[in-house]
Design a protein around this motif. Structure first.
Motif, PDB file in Angstrom:
ATOM      1  N   TYR A  27      66.549  91.414  35.749  1.00 58.28           N
ATOM      2  CA  TYR A  27      66.500  92.747  36.325  1.00 58.28           C
ATOM      3  C   TYR A  27      66.283  92.669  37.829  1.00 58.28           C
ATOM      4  O   TYR A  27      66.958  93.344  38.609  1.00 58.28           O
ATOM      5  N   TYR A  58      74.720  89.333  33.120  1.00 59.32           N
ATOM      6  CA  TYR A  58      74.330  88.321  32.124  1.00 59.32           C
ATOM      7  C   TYR A  58      75.458  87.361  31.767  1.00 59.32           C
ATOM      8  O   TYR A  58      75.234  86.145  31.745  1.00 59.32           O
ATOM      9  N   TRP A  89      62.137  80.640  29.878  1.00 60.76           N
ATOM     10  CA  TRP A  89      61.362  81.857  29.635  1.00 60.76           C
ATOM     11  C   TRP A  89      60.076  81.816  30.436  1.00 60.76           C
ATOM     12  O   TRP A  89      59.406  80.797  30.502  1.00 60.76           O
ATOM     13  N   SER A 135      55.101  92.464  35.570  1.00 57.41           N
ATOM     14  CA  SER A 135      54.426  93.413  34.677  1.00 57.41           C
ATOM     15  C   SER A 135      54.017  92.737  33.371  1.00 57.41           C
ATOM     16  O   SER A 135      53.643  93.412  32.420  1.00 57.41           O
ATOM     17  N   ARG A 190      55.915  90.960  31.181  1.00 56.46           N
ATOM     18  CA  ARG A 190      56.867  90.881  30.065  1.00 56.46           C
ATOM     19  C   ARG A 190      57.473  89.484  29.988  1.00 56.46           C
ATOM     20  O   ARG A 190      57.597  88.799  31.007  1.00 56.46           O
ATOM     21  N   ARG A 191      57.834  89.130  28.743  1.00 55.56           N
ATOM     22  CA  ARG A 191      58.520  87.844  28.573  1.00 55.56           C
ATOM     23  C   ARG A 191      59.950  88.008  29.071  1.00 55.56           C
ATOM     24  O   ARG A 191      60.712  88.845  28.545  1.00 55.56           O
ATOM     25  N   VAL A 192      60.320  87.260  30.096  1.00 60.53           N
ATOM     26  CA  VAL A 192      61.668  87.376  30.667  1.00 60.53           C
ATOM     27  C   VAL A 192      62.222  85.983  30.932  1.00 60.53           C
ATOM     28  O   VAL A 192      61.469  85.017  31.024  1.00 60.53           O
ATOM     29  N   LYS A 193      63.561  85.948  31.039  1.00 59.95           N
ATOM     30  CA  LYS A 193      64.186  84.666  31.367  1.00 59.95           C
ATOM     31  C   LYS A 193      64.284  84.566  32.881  1.00 59.95           C
ATOM     32  O   LYS A 193      64.787  85.495  33.521  1.00 59.95           O
ATOM     33  N   GLU A 201      68.384  85.829  21.686  1.00 63.67           N
ATOM     34  CA  GLU A 201      67.822  85.656  23.025  1.00 63.67           C
ATOM     35  C   GLU A 201      68.358  86.696  23.984  1.00 63.67           C
ATOM     36  O   GLU A 201      67.612  87.286  24.756  1.00 63.67           O
ATOM     37  N   GLU A 203      66.818  90.028  23.470  1.00 59.35           N
ATOM     38  CA  GLU A 203      65.467  90.090  24.015  1.00 59.35           C
ATOM     39  C   GLU A 203      65.505  90.260  25.535  1.00 59.35           C
ATOM     40  O   GLU A 203      64.767  91.058  26.115  1.00 59.35           O
ATOM     41  N   GLU A 204      66.452  89.509  26.132  1.00 61.70           N
ATOM     42  CA  GLU A 204      66.562  89.561  27.589  1.00 61.70           C
ATOM     43  C   GLU A 204      66.945  90.960  28.043  1.00 61.70           C
ATOM     44  O   GLU A 204      66.391  91.496  29.015  1.00 61.70           O
ATOM     45  N   ALA A 255      64.071  93.388  27.708  1.00 60.56           N
ATOM     46  CA  ALA A 255      63.128  93.226  28.811  1.00 60.56           C
ATOM     47  C   ALA A 255      63.669  93.890  30.072  1.00 60.56           C
ATOM     48  O   ALA A 255      62.955  94.581  30.804  1.00 60.56           O
ATOM     49  N   HIS A 256      64.984  93.694  30.296  1.00 62.24           N
ATOM     50  CA  HIS A 256      65.642  94.278  31.456  1.00 62.24           C
ATOM     51  C   HIS A 256      65.463  95.793  31.454  1.00 62.24           C
ATOM     52  O   HIS A 256      65.059  96.400  32.459  1.00 62.24           O
ATOM     53  N   ASP A 274      63.242  97.556  29.878  1.00 67.91           N
ATOM     54  CA  ASP A 274      61.841  97.945  30.054  1.00 67.91           C
ATOM     55  C   ASP A 274      61.453  97.912  31.532  1.00 67.91           C
ATOM     56  O   ASP A 274      60.840  98.839  32.059  1.00 67.91           O
ATOM     57  N   GLU A 275      61.849  96.815  32.193  1.00 66.65           N
ATOM     58  CA  GLU A 275      61.539  96.681  33.621  1.00 66.65           C
ATOM     59  C   GLU A 275      62.138  97.841  34.394  1.00 66.65           C
ATOM     60  O   GLU A 275      61.482  98.462  35.230  1.00 66.65           O
TER      61      GLU A 275
END
Lengths: 115, 885
Positions: free
Chosen positions: A30, A52, A68, A73, A75-78, B23, B26-27, B30-31, B33-34
């Motif tokens: 993001y 992506y 990961w 904030s 959060r678990r992110v890559k 995966e 999930e990514e 998260a995106h 949410d951010e």
């Protein structure tokens, strides 16, 4: 609106990502998208999702790596990091880009035949 | 380097599949949410922030798909998914799938098995370098009425010295001999050949040297080469075998070499290979007793070598003197010898090709029927899915996409059937090859190999396309709106499909009829063969064996006494009613023939009298065989031991020359102008020496004189028992004679019909399969029609129709289509069965009885196949049927 927004030029997204990572260091998806938009001065309109597949392509080529981690904030992110060969690739692509824009620029420089 | 890295990453992606999907999900979550957080910080409400985040991301699905495109090979993944779905759809109706699978697997398996045989026997080249340059150098002699004769030594010398088209040529001949092993006699089979045979075939000995040119000279020392198997078996693979001396037929021979393990030549056994010996100075014309094999110069055609051989046949007449007893070559010229060169592989394969191709064709028809059946089942399934497919089409599934699914289903089914079929083929071949019943040439090279597997797979794909295309073609007509509106009860589309199904069944019936007509004709042929009087009686009680009196007697007189003594010894065995001997048993491939002149007939000078087949008989030969003596008497031992000039001839010969058997008694014949006349003392019934399906040859049975290798005939009710075999072995061993080929005459008799029986069996199996499939097809169609029209039947019943009448409607319908199938089948069978006329015996390929019986049988069968499902009509209750939908 005063300034029309532009689509990301096809094929150039990879270079933008690499340059951004080079300048700002490791980023998650993001943030990376936001920074690219911000660097363009909000002139670039991109579907952030297109990032992506582009990231995956860069990763397959070995120019970025991902692992990961946690965002600010929590959060678990890559998180994506530029690799050594990615850095080299920037130089290559930059040269190619300059050359390409140079060629196009010449067409704008054509003067009407004076005779 | 980068490309390679991408490729590896994608292959890995193929394996990771779902984990990678998760995966990404999930990514993206998260995106979002951010992004939502950010928008909320900018003052949007949670809902608005969420929507804004989605908007800026773009379509999540598109992202996923684009991502997947990058991650791996989309085409493969899609195909794998389609296959999975197709398998799941097939397994939803397991009985259905299994029925289709087995039907196809049988068809493909049978075709693969026969392909393996055809490939091994007919198509695979001979196991020599450049095998297409190898030819059999035969000749024809229209002047003597002979299509095929071998070559003579004079021909061989001429070919070697004057040919312009042959790189090399060799003579060969099958032979059998007695080898003394540690003092015990042993029968060996082998070849006599000129020295070029091995180099011409490109074969090197594993030990020692090949034959040399000098070995062919009658003046040189006698040598022998051993076959690999014989060397292993009898000499324990002794590496010092070369130079050893062995005794063969009383002659001491030096072993000069051992043949390689995989040596093969014309299916001939080769315990030993001995040089063919002659003296160049003594060579005369004629004596056509040797196979000649040649290697053509590169680029030479069969026509060219034929022309060359024609030139050399004439040339030989000028180079060599006529055979002894002939004053000039004029008689030789009357034979009108001509060339008849053909590829060597034709010599091996012979006319078995006719049978094999007919069987191949019939099995191909079986596969077609199987395809029609499966297509029918697919149609039924497609009907069940009409609604589903229509709905999917309505919500946007492309026609191509749906067609692809159907096709993948067909291919999956076809390939699965192919794999099962290969297993069937291996099993079937093992069973068939394990029985000695079929004497196929080159049988050692028959087996399911890579070519067979490839054939099976190609066949599977072709079959899949055939039966997969039918429902596909039927599909494209259906109009979406109609189907949806009709709620599955679309009358017009249903009728269209029903018509297709009926047509498919009709095709099945027609094809089955063709096969059954073929089987019927073969049954009639075998029946005719069994009715033929072979010239001997009750072969099941006639025990036979061969005995070789080589190297055991000093002279002819002594040998005749030994042969006579063995007859007496055998006659003493309990349960034996008659014993005798002759040179060659009926139906064991005799071919010796020569001209015979009669003293009371005149022949134009220097012409050749008609040829007769020569046999040797002893006292009691015809009594033991059960051949009637039509006039006169059999030989006596006095005739034999006193060397009286007497002869016995066949009835056909007697009638031809003197009108009746009785008139021939006392007449005189001779084979050669130099010989004394022999008086005819007996005339016997004609014997079918060449097999039941060939006319009896015109025969002369000369008295036993110099024959060394003879066949004994022992008439006994104990024939075939181990006890009799032991008694015979003991008696023969006591005489110091090697015994071979102990067999009942029955086996020889059956073998002469083996090819017909073999073809019949396979035709009958395919005919039976075809009949079964056609009946199942008819049953399925009528059954389906009944179930589709239950409602209509209910209405008609409610209106007062009788059950019996409604049943009759269905049966008549089934029979009507059956009749159309039978009619088409009869028309198709006419030209097709003429193709197999070379396999038939005393039956016309358009035999009306066979056609009538087969046609009626199929009609009755289709009536039955319709009646069984039609009976269900009687269980329909008007009220229930109306309520059912």
């Amino acid at each position: 609106m005063a300034t029309a927004k532009h689509d990301v030029l096809y094929g150039s997204l990879g270079l933008l990502v690499l340059k951004t990572l080079e300048a700002l260091g490791p980023l998650h998806g993001y943030l990376l998208a936001r920074r690219i938009e911000q660097i363009s001065g909000n002139h670039l309109a991109m579907n952030q999702g297109t990032l992506y597949p582009a990231l995956l392509r860069l990763e397959q080529a070995g120019w970025v790596t991902s692992k990961w981690g946690l965002s600010d904030s929590g959060r678990r992110v890559k998180v994506y990091t530029l690799t050594k060969s990615g850095r080299k690739q920037i130089a290559v692509q930059e040269a190619e880009w300059q050359q390409a824009t140079g060629i196009v620029a010449r067409f704008f420089d054509i003067q009407e035949d004076p005779s | 380097v980068t490309r390679l890295r991408i490729l590896i990453a994608r292959v890995r992606g193929l394996l990771q599949g779902r984990a990678a999907d998760r995966e990404l999900q999930e990514e993206i979550a998260a995106h979002l949410d951010e992004a939502t957080d950010v928008y909320m910080r900018q003052g949007l409400s949670p809902g608005e922030a969420r929507r804004a985040a989605r908007r800026s991301l773009g379509g999540a699905t598109q992202v996923r798909e684009a991502y997947r495109d990058v991650r791996s090979f989309t085409a493969i993944e899609n195909a794998a998914r389609d296959v999975r779905h197709a398998a799941r759809r097939l397994m939803r109706a397991p009985v259905f799938a299994l029925a289709m699978l087995l039907t196809l697997a049988l068809g493909i398996g049978a075709n693969t098995a026969i392909f393996s045989v055809v490939n091994g026997v007919l198509l695979r080249p001979l196991p020599f370098p450049e095998p297409d340059r190898l030819v059999g150098l035969w000749q024809t002699a229209p002047g003597l009425g002979i299509d095929e004769i071998h070559a003579s030594i004079a021909d061989y010398v001429t070919y070697r010295e004057h040919s312009r088209t042959l790189a090399d040529v060799a003579l060969w001949q099958r032979t059998s001999a007695t080898m003394l092993m540690d003092g015990a006699p042993e029968r060996v089979e082998g070849l006599r050949a000129t020295f070029q045979l091995l180099p011409l075939l490109g074969v090197q000995p594993v030990l020692g040297r090949p034959l040399a040119e000098a070995d062919n000279d009658a003046a040189s020392a006698e040598v022998v080469m051993l076959g690999y198997g014989y060397w292993q078996r009898q000499f324990g693979g002794d590496p010092g075998i070369v130079g050893r001396r062995v005794t063969i037929d009383g002659t001491i021979r030096e072993v000069v070499g051992v043949l390689p393990r995989d040596f093969w030549f014309m299916d001939a056994r080769h315990d030993v290979v001995m040089p063919l010996r002659f003296s160049r100075a003594d060579v005369r014309l004629a004596g056509y007793n040797y196979g000649a094999v040649g290697r053509l110069l590169p680029g030479v055609t069969i026509d060219q070598v034929n022309a060359d051989v024609a030139r050399m046949i004439a040339l030989a007449f000028t180079l060599f003197p006529p055979p002894s007893g002939m004053s000039s070559v004029k008689q030789m010229e009357d034979a009108r010898l001509g060339p008849n060169v053909r590829p060597l592989i034709d010599d091996v394969v012979g006319d078995i090709g006719d049978s094999l191709w007919v069987i191949t064709a019939t099995l191909a028809i079986v596969l077609l029927i199987a395809c029609a059946n499966v297509a029918n089942l697919m149609l039924v399934r497609a009907d069940g899915r009409t609604q589903e497919l229509a709905v999917r089409a309505a919500i946007g599934a492309g026609r191509g996409r749906l067609a692809r699914e159907l096709l993948i289903e067909s291919l999956l089914l076809g390939l699965a059937a192919g794999v099962v079929g290969i297993v069937f083929a291996i099993g079937a071949l093992n069973v068939v090859l394990a029985t000695d019943a079929i004497m196929l040439p080159r049988i050692a090279s028959v087996g399911v190999d890579g070519a067979s597997v490839a054939f099976a797979l190609v066949l599977s794909v072709v079959a899949s396309l055939i039966f997969g295309a039918v429902p596909l073609l039927k599909r494209s007509h259906g109009r979406l709106v109609d189907v949806l509106r009709a709620g599955g009860r679309n009358a017009s589309a249903g009728r269209d499909r029903q018509l297709t199904r009926n047509l498919l069944t009709t095709v099945q019936v027609a094809l089955a009829l063709v096969l059954l007509v073929g089987s019927g004709l073969m049954i009639r042929s075998l029946h005719s063969m069994r009715r033929v009087e072979p010239g001997f009686t009750d072969p099941a009680t006639l025990q036979t064996f061969r005995a070789a009196f080589t190297g055991v007697a000093a002279d002819d007189v002594r040998r005749l006494q030994l042969q006579h003594d063995l007859v007496d010894a055998l006659a003493g065995i309990s349960g034996v009613t008659a014993v005798s001997l002759m040179d060659l048993l009926p139906m064991t491939g005799s071919s010796s023939q020569d001209p015979v002149a009669a003293s009371d007939k005149t022949y134009a000078p220097d012409t050749i009298p008609p040829l007769r087949r020569f046999f040797t008989a002893a006292p009691g030969t015809f009594r033991a065989l059960g051949t009637p003596v039509v006039a006169g008497r059999e030989y006596t031992w006095t005739d034999i031991h006193d060397r009286r000039s007497v002869a016995i001839i066949g009835e056909g010969f007697a009638r031809e020359l003197w009108g009746s058997a009785g008139a021939a008694i006392g007449k005189q014949i001779r084979e050669n102008p130099n010989h004394a006349w022999s008086e005819i003392v007996g005339v016997v019934a004609d014997v079918r020496h060449d097999g039941v399906d060939r006319a009896a040859p015109s025969a002369v049975y000369w008295p036993l004189r110099t024959e060394q290798s003879v066949a004994y005939l022992v008439r006994s009710r104990r024939t075939g028992t181990e006890g009799l075999a032991t008694d015979i072995r003991r008696a023969v061993a006591a005489a110091g004679i090697p015994l071979t080929q102990l067999q009942a005459m029955d086996e020889i008799y059956e073998r002469s019909m083996a090819r017909t029986a073999f073809t019949l069996t396979l035709l009958a199996i395919s005919g039976g399969m075809a009949l079964l499939l056609a009946l199942v097809g008819t049953y399925a169609v009528i059954s389906y029609a009944v179930s589709q029209r239950t409602r209509e039947m209910g209405i008609r019943l409610a209106l007062g129709a009788q059950h019996g009448h409604l049943q009759l409607v269905f049966v008549l319908r089934g029979m009507a289509w059956g009749a159309i199938g039978v009619a088409c089948g009869l028309l198709a069978a006419l030209p097709l069965s003429t193709l197999m006329s070379s396999l038939l015996f005393e039956v016309s390929p358009v035999d009306p009885a066979t056609y009538a019986v087969t046609g009626l049988t199929l009609l009755a069968a289709s009536a039955l196949a319709s009646y069984v499902p039609a009976r269900r009509v009687s269980r329909i209750e008007a009220v229930e049927a109306l309520r059912s939908e």
